[in-house]
Design an enzyme around this catalytic site. Sequence first.
Site, short mmCIF file in Angstrom:
data_model
loop_
_atom_site.label_atom_id
_atom_site.label_comp_id
_atom_site.label_asym_id
_atom_site.label_seq_id
_atom_site.Cartn_x
_atom_site.Cartn_y
_atom_site.Cartn_z
N LYS A 11 0.83 -1.22 0.00
CA LYS A 11 0.00 0.00 0.00
C LYS A 11 0.86 1.26 0.00
CE LYS A 11 -4.45 -1.72 1.19
NZ LYS A 11 -5.68 -1.68 1.93
N LYS A 43 -10.87 -4.15 -4.00
CA LYS A 43 -11.88 -3.09 -4.18
C LYS A 43 -11.31 -1.87 -4.88
CE LYS A 43 -13.92 -3.40 0.39
NZ LYS A 43 -12.67 -3.67 1.11
N LYS A 54 -4.19 -10.19 -6.16
CA LYS A 54 -5.52 -10.47 -5.60
C LYS A 54 -6.55 -9.46 -6.12
CE LYS A 54 -6.03 -7.82 -1.38
NZ LYS A 54 -6.81 -7.72 -0.19
#
Length: 335
Positions: A117, A202, A199
Site C-alpha cells: 500500500k 476493491k 488479488k
Amino acid sequence: MSEQENKKRIFSGIQPTGTFTLGNYIGAVSHWGKLQEDYDCIYSIVDMHAITVRQDPAKLRQHTLEAYALLLACGVDPKKSIAFIQSHVKSHAEMNWILACSTQFGELSRMTQFKDKSQKHPDDVNAGLFTYPVLMAADILAYKADLVPIGADQKQHLELARNIAQRFNNKYGELFTVPEPYIPKVGARVMSLQDPEKKMSKSDENPNACIYILDEPDVIIRKFKRAVTDSEAIVRYADEKPGISNLMSIYSVVTGKDYESIEREFDGKGYGDFKLAVGEAVADHLKPVRDEFARLIADKAYLKECYTAGAQMALNVSRKVVAKAYRKVGFVDSM
Ligand code: AQP
C-alpha cells in the site's frame, strides 16, 4: 449471548473502501451469515482502517452505510450477531494504544500489506498505514475472539495479532485469547480478472479486474468474458494456468461443483463457453444479495436502529476487556 451459551466467539471486519468485491464475498463475508448459527459473532465495518488511505469524507460516509447494508444483505442478522461500525465504539482506539506499546517497529516493517500500500500511495505513507495491523489486533483482542474468518491475504496480520496477544499476556499476566484464523479452503484468495497473479481488490483502478457484488448481470458477464486466461484452450486446474484456475475456483464456490466435474463439463469446449457459464453462475448467485441490498439501503431508519444497537452491545463487551488491560498496565482506576 456467548457467555451464557458458551459458544466460541468470532470477530471479523471489512473496510468501507468501496462496494465489496467477489473476493471479499467469497473469501470472507459469504461465510459470516452461516457462522452465526454456531458461534457468537461480532462483525464490524472498519471505517477507522479505511482512513489509512486518503478518502473523500462524503464518500466514506456513503460507503460506510452501504457496507453496513451489504453486510446484512449478505446474511448477517443483527439479531443473531453484533453488527456495528468501528468508529462508534471507543474501545478500538483505546485498545489500539495499549497494544501499540507492545508491538515492535521491526515486526510492523515486515508486513507485506504496508509495503504494497505504501508503494501504491507514495504521497501518503502515513503512520496509520504503518500501524494498521495494531488496530486490527485491537479489534480482535478487545472482544477476546477465538476465531477470525479472513481471506488468505490477512494471514500475516492475524499472525501478528497472535504474537501481540501472547507478548502482552507474558508481560502483564493472562488477559487476551490468542485468536485462530478461519480461512476458507476454496476461494481464500480470489485473483484479479485482468492480472491473475494479483488479488482482486476493491480499490483496483481497472474496473474490469474486479467483480463488485452489486454489478448488474450484464456487467458481470462482460467482465468474465474479458478475463485474462492463456492460449491452451483446455479448462483444467493448474498452477501454470492462474487465470483459468481462478475462474474454476470461483465457479466451484458458486455452483458447489468440484474441479474434476468442472473439467468434465467443459471437456472439448472453448474458453468462451466456460467464461460465459462462470459469468452467468456468479450473476445468479449474487442476485438475492443485490435485491436485499436495494431493499435495505432504502430504509435508513432501520439501518440506524441496527448499527446503534450493535455499537452499544459491542461497547458492553469490549469495555470490560479494555478496563482489565488498563489495570494490568498500571493505569489508576478512573471511577
Ligand atoms: N481477493 C480476495 N480473495 C479472498 N478474500 C479477500 N479479502 C479481500 N480481498 C480478497 C478478504 O475480505 C475481507 C475484508 O477485506 P478488507 O476490505 O478489510 O481489506 P482488504 O483485504 O484490503 O480488501 P480489498 O478489497 O483489497 O480492499 P482495498 O482495495 O481497500 O485494500 C478480509 O478478510 C480479506 O481477507
